[in-house]
Design a protein around this motif. Sequence first.
Motif, PDB file in Angstrom:
ATOM      1  N   UNK A 132       0.836  -1.208   0.000  1.00  0.00           N
ATOM      2  CA  UNK A 132       0.000   0.000   0.000  1.00  0.00           C
ATOM      3  C   UNK A 132       0.870   1.257   0.000  1.00  0.00           C
ATOM      4  N   UNK A 133       1.908   1.234   0.830  1.00  0.00           N
ATOM      5  CA  UNK A 133       2.792   2.401   0.931  1.00  0.00           C
ATOM      6  C   UNK A 133       3.481   2.673  -0.410  1.00  0.00           C
ATOM      7  N   UNK A 134       4.034   1.640  -1.007  1.00  0.00           N
ATOM      8  CA  UNK A 134       4.753   1.817  -2.276  1.00  0.00           C
ATOM      9  C   UNK A 134       3.840   2.333  -3.374  1.00  0.00           C
ATOM     10  N   UNK A 135       2.622   1.779  -3.424  1.00  0.00           N
ATOM     11  CA  UNK A 135       1.663   2.175  -4.462  1.00  0.00           C
ATOM     12  C   UNK A 135       1.293   3.662  -4.313  1.00  0.00           C
ATOM     13  N   UNK A 136       0.954   4.054  -3.082  1.00  0.00           N
ATOM     14  CA  UNK A 136       0.493   5.434  -2.878  1.00  0.00           C
ATOM     15  C   UNK A 136       1.648   6.428  -3.013  1.00  0.00           C
ATOM     16  N   UNK A 137       2.813   6.080  -2.480  1.00  0.00           N
ATOM     17  CA  UNK A 137       3.972   6.976  -2.616  1.00  0.00           C
ATOM     18  C   UNK A 137       4.318   7.190  -4.096  1.00  0.00           C
ATOM     19  N   UNK A 138       4.227   6.120  -4.873  1.00  0.00           N
ATOM     20  CA  UNK A 138       4.533   6.236  -6.313  1.00  0.00           C
ATOM     21  C   UNK A 138       3.519   7.153  -6.993  1.00  0.00           C
ATOM     22  N   UNK A 139       2.244   7.025  -6.611  1.00  0.00           N
ATOM     23  CA  UNK A 139       1.206   7.875  -7.207  1.00  0.00           C
ATOM     24  C   UNK A 139       1.400   9.343  -6.818  1.00  0.00           C
ATOM     25  N   UNK A 140       1.779   9.566  -5.566  1.00  0.00           N
ATOM     26  CA  UNK A 140       2.006  10.953  -5.113  1.00  0.00           C
ATOM     27  C   UNK A 140       3.182  11.556  -5.896  1.00  0.00           C
ATOM     28  N   UNK A 141       4.249  10.788  -6.016  1.00  0.00           N
ATOM     29  CA  UNK A 141       5.430  11.292  -6.736  1.00  0.00           C
ATOM     30  C   UNK A 141       5.098  11.576  -8.203  1.00  0.00           C
ATOM     31  N   UNK A 142       4.262  10.705  -8.764  1.00  0.00           N
ATOM     32  CA  UNK A 142       3.938  10.818 -10.191  1.00  0.00           C
ATOM     33  C   UNK A 142       2.963  11.971 -10.463  1.00  0.00           C
ATOM     34  N   UNK A 143       1.956  12.106  -9.601  1.00  0.00           N
ATOM     35  CA  UNK A 143       0.847  13.049  -9.881  1.00  0.00           C
ATOM     36  C   UNK A 143       0.863  14.317  -9.041  1.00  0.00           C
ATOM     37  N   UNK A 144       1.520  14.243  -7.866  1.00  0.00           N
ATOM     38  CA  UNK A 144       1.581  15.396  -6.969  1.00  0.00           C
ATOM     39  C   UNK A 144       0.185  15.985  -6.697  1.00  0.00           C
ATOM     40  N   UNK A 145      -0.717  15.147  -6.250  1.00  0.00           N
ATOM     41  CA  UNK A 145      -2.095  15.597  -6.028  1.00  0.00           C
ATOM     42  C   UNK A 145      -2.668  15.025  -4.731  1.00  0.00           C
ATOM     43  N   UNK A 146      -3.871  15.511  -4.376  1.00  0.00           N
ATOM     44  CA  UNK A 146      -4.533  15.088  -3.138  1.00  0.00           C
ATOM     45  C   UNK A 146      -4.888  13.606  -3.177  1.00  0.00           C
ATOM     46  N   UNK A 147      -4.973  13.002  -1.983  1.00  0.00           N
ATOM     47  CA  UNK A 147      -5.278  11.564  -1.883  1.00  0.00           C
ATOM     48  C   UNK A 147      -6.539  11.365  -1.042  1.00  0.00           C
ATOM     49  N   UNK A 184      -0.402   4.938   6.866  1.00  0.00           N
ATOM     50  CA  UNK A 184      -1.294   6.078   6.630  1.00  0.00           C
ATOM     51  C   UNK A 184      -0.676   7.360   7.191  1.00  0.00           C
ATOM     52  N   UNK A 185      -0.022   7.224   8.347  1.00  0.00           N
ATOM     53  CA  UNK A 185       0.639   8.390   8.958  1.00  0.00           C
ATOM     54  C   UNK A 185       1.752   8.910   8.049  1.00  0.00           C
ATOM     55  N   UNK A 186       2.520   7.981   7.475  1.00  0.00           N
ATOM     56  CA  UNK A 186       3.622   8.416   6.599  1.00  0.00           C
ATOM     57  C   UNK A 186       3.079   9.064   5.316  1.00  0.00           C
ATOM     58  N   UNK A 187       1.952   8.586   4.821  1.00  0.00           N
ATOM     59  CA  UNK A 187       1.319   9.200   3.641  1.00  0.00           C
ATOM     60  C   UNK A 187       0.840  10.617   4.000  1.00  0.00           C
ATOM     61  N   UNK A 188       0.219  10.724   5.165  1.00  0.00           N
ATOM     62  CA  UNK A 188      -0.271  12.024   5.649  1.00  0.00           C
ATOM     63  C   UNK A 188       0.873  13.036   5.724  1.00  0.00           C
ATOM     64  N   UNK A 189       2.018  12.595   6.294  1.00  0.00           N
ATOM     65  CA  UNK A 189       3.173  13.499   6.452  1.00  0.00           C
ATOM     66  C   UNK A 189       3.730  13.908   5.093  1.00  0.00           C
ATOM     67  N   UNK A 190       3.806  12.956   4.172  1.00  0.00           N
ATOM     68  CA  UNK A 190       4.337  13.255   2.835  1.00  0.00           C
ATOM     69  C   UNK A 190       3.452  14.283   2.121  1.00  0.00           C
ATOM     70  N   UNK A 191       2.129  14.101   2.263  1.00  0.00           N
ATOM     71  CA  UNK A 191       1.200  15.034   1.617  1.00  0.00           C
ATOM     72  C   UNK A 191       1.264  16.410   2.276  1.00  0.00           C
ATOM     73  N   UNK A 192       1.407  16.412   3.596  1.00  0.00           N
ATOM     74  CA  UNK A 192       1.497  17.700   4.317  1.00  0.00           C
ATOM     75  C   UNK A 192       2.713  18.503   3.872  1.00  0.00           C
ATOM     76  N   UNK A 193       3.829  17.788   3.691  1.00  0.00           N
ATOM     77  CA  UNK A 193       5.061  18.460   3.234  1.00  0.00           C
ATOM     78  C   UNK A 193       4.856  19.132   1.875  1.00  0.00           C
ATOM     79  N   UNK A 194       3.980  18.537   1.071  1.00  0.00           N
ATOM     80  CA  UNK A 194       3.737  19.056  -0.280  1.00  0.00           C
ATOM     81  C   UNK A 194       2.538  20.007  -0.319  1.00  0.00           C
ATOM     82  N   UNK A 195       1.905  20.220   0.844  1.00  0.00           N
ATOM     83  CA  UNK A 195       0.731  21.084   0.898  1.00  0.00           C
ATOM     84  C   UNK A 195      -0.502  20.461   0.266  1.00  0.00           C
ATOM     85  N   UNK A 196      -0.545  19.130   0.287  1.00  0.00           N
ATOM     86  CA  UNK A 196      -1.678  18.413  -0.323  1.00  0.00           C
ATOM     87  C   UNK A 196      -2.590  17.830   0.759  1.00  0.00           C
TER      88      UNK A 196
END
Lengths: 124, 103
Positions: free
Chosen positions: B30-45, B63-75
Amino acid sequence: MDKVLLRIPKKSEYMSTIRLTSSALSNLEGFNIDEIEDIKVVISEICTFFINNLKNNSDDFQVNYEIFPDKLVVTVKDLNEGRLSGDCLKDNMSIMIIESLSDTYNYDLNNKAITFEKSKAGID
Amino acid sequence: MSLEIENKIQDNIIEIKPIGEVDIYTSPKLKNKIFALIDERNTNILIDGEGLEYIDSTGLGVLMSIYKKLQEKGLNFTIINLKPNIYKLFDITGLNKVFNIRE
């Protein structure tokens, strides 16, 4: 009291098997759906705790189920070599969940064993 | 039960639907899939929990690590449709106060 002993490799791919076994036993003994869910979650979190905090995994987990008319007592023992310090209990999400969903719990870190009890609804 | 991950990409959000169990074995997927999508699309999840049958502390950590990654990007990170038995774990760990969780 009936006793059931499950000895299973300490590998993350077996976690769903441990949960299924725990659900089946709890269902057999008349726990309600919420209690079965709690038992499944607690056993899974105990195993996850050991996987995350005791890196040796060449030996197995031993899960001991003691089935009483009014409650289930489960001990999960990590049979691997190694030491666990008390610090690993602090700020740990697995521990928060174990303590919230169990009626009673006991950490025997020297023997790498965690025991918890869950009573059936309506029985003190 | 294993884990399947469906995703629907829209204009400014990616909807992720985990189906099955997210535990110490399946959460890296789950982490790899979502991180790859965030890196590729740079959009809200948005995570749709309708098909989520089980999550453990490892999955909550993901989920916490996804939240932090999105927060860093302002998503934004939103979770919807959690079953009561799953929501209970967010409540116990206090993550219901961290994440934007809707019915």
